[in-house]
Write a protein that holds these residues in place. Structure first.
Motif, mmCIF file in Angstrom:
data_model
loop_
_atom_site.group_PDB
_atom_site.id
_atom_site.type_symbol
_atom_site.label_atom_id
_atom_site.label_comp_id
_atom_site.label_asym_id
_atom_site.label_seq_id
_atom_site.Cartn_x
_atom_site.Cartn_y
_atom_site.Cartn_z
ATOM 1 N N VAL A 162 20.066 -45.228 -4.355
ATOM 2 C CA VAL A 162 20.846 -45.161 -3.113
ATOM 3 C C VAL A 162 19.913 -44.849 -1.952
ATOM 4 O O VAL A 162 19.121 -43.905 -2.014
ATOM 5 N N SER A 163 19.989 -45.660 -0.899
ATOM 6 C CA SER A 163 19.259 -45.361 0.331
ATOM 7 C C SER A 163 20.260 -45.306 1.483
ATOM 8 O O SER A 163 21.231 -46.067 1.513
ATOM 9 N N ILE A 164 20.013 -44.381 2.409
ATOM 10 C CA ILE A 164 20.947 -44.133 3.503
ATOM 11 C C ILE A 164 20.183 -44.112 4.827
ATOM 12 O O ILE A 164 19.108 -43.512 4.919
ATOM 13 N N MET A 205 21.811 -56.527 -8.295
ATOM 14 C CA MET A 205 22.510 -56.815 -7.067
ATOM 15 C C MET A 205 22.331 -55.647 -6.105
ATOM 16 O O MET A 205 22.280 -54.499 -6.518
ATOM 17 N N LYS A 206 22.264 -55.978 -4.824
ATOM 18 C CA LYS A 206 22.222 -54.962 -3.782
ATOM 19 C C LYS A 206 23.569 -54.938 -3.083
ATOM 20 O O LYS A 206 24.053 -55.960 -2.615
ATOM 21 N N LEU A 207 24.152 -53.736 -3.029
ATOM 22 C CA LEU A 207 25.420 -53.544 -2.357
ATOM 23 C C LEU A 207 25.187 -52.780 -1.072
ATOM 24 O O LEU A 207 24.634 -51.679 -1.094
ATOM 25 N N GLY A 208 25.596 -53.345 0.057
ATOM 26 C CA GLY A 208 25.535 -52.653 1.330
ATOM 27 C C GLY A 208 26.882 -52.010 1.611
ATOM 28 O O GLY A 208 27.930 -52.608 1.368
ATOM 29 N N ILE A 209 26.856 -50.789 2.096
ATOM 30 C CA ILE A 209 28.077 -50.107 2.502
ATOM 31 C C ILE A 209 27.918 -49.698 3.961
ATOM 32 O O ILE A 209 27.063 -48.863 4.296
ATOM 33 N N SER A 269 25.318 -46.774 -11.509
ATOM 34 C CA SER A 269 25.470 -46.611 -12.957
ATOM 35 C C SER A 269 25.438 -47.958 -13.679
ATOM 36 O O SER A 269 25.140 -48.015 -14.871
ATOM 37 N N LYS A 270 25.736 -49.028 -12.961
ATOM 38 C CA LYS A 270 25.687 -50.389 -13.512
ATOM 39 C C LYS A 270 24.350 -51.072 -13.220
ATOM 40 O O LYS A 270 24.180 -52.262 -13.467
ATOM 41 N N GLY A 271 23.405 -50.310 -12.637
ATOM 42 C CA GLY A 271 22.074 -50.852 -12.382
ATOM 43 C C GLY A 271 21.910 -51.522 -11.029
ATOM 44 O O GLY A 271 20.894 -52.177 -10.783
#
Length: 100
Positions: free
Chosen positions: A56-58, A1-5, A25-27
């Motif tokens: 992580v990409s920012i 899954m990809k999470l956007g913040i 940490s959960k992949g």
């Protein structure tokens, strides 16, 4: 899954870091986009270090950072100086997006 913040404030650094590290940490992959007061985090060493976390990409809105007088000196090359295009890419490619 990809999470956007989506980060538009500088008040939740611990949450941004904690959520990001828990997700990878959960992949999961994490994509962070900073704008408005969120660009103030670019001066925080703990936030800048987050870009070195695998998964992580920012990116951040250059227009917002310039408007707030945020210095771009010392920002790691891994953090992309971008635009609202980067925000749109994050939203479009993420499975879930949270706003902090």
């Amino acid at each position: 899954m990809k999470l956007g913040i989506f980060v538009n404030t500088d008040r939740h650094l611990a949450a941004v870091i904690g959520i990001s590290k828990a997700a990878v940490s959960k992949g999961h992959e994490v994509i962070i986009f900073n704008m408005d007061d969120g660009t103030k985090l670019l001066g925080d060493p703990a936030f800048k270090e987050l870009c070195k976390t695998k998964g992580v990409s920012i990116s951040f809105c250059d227009h917002a950072a310039t408007h707030l007088g945020i210095s771009k000196e010392g920002i790691p090359a891994e953090i992309v100086c971008g635009s609202q295009y980067n925000n749109a890419v994050m939203v479009n490619s993420s499975d879930r997006v949270i706003v902090l």
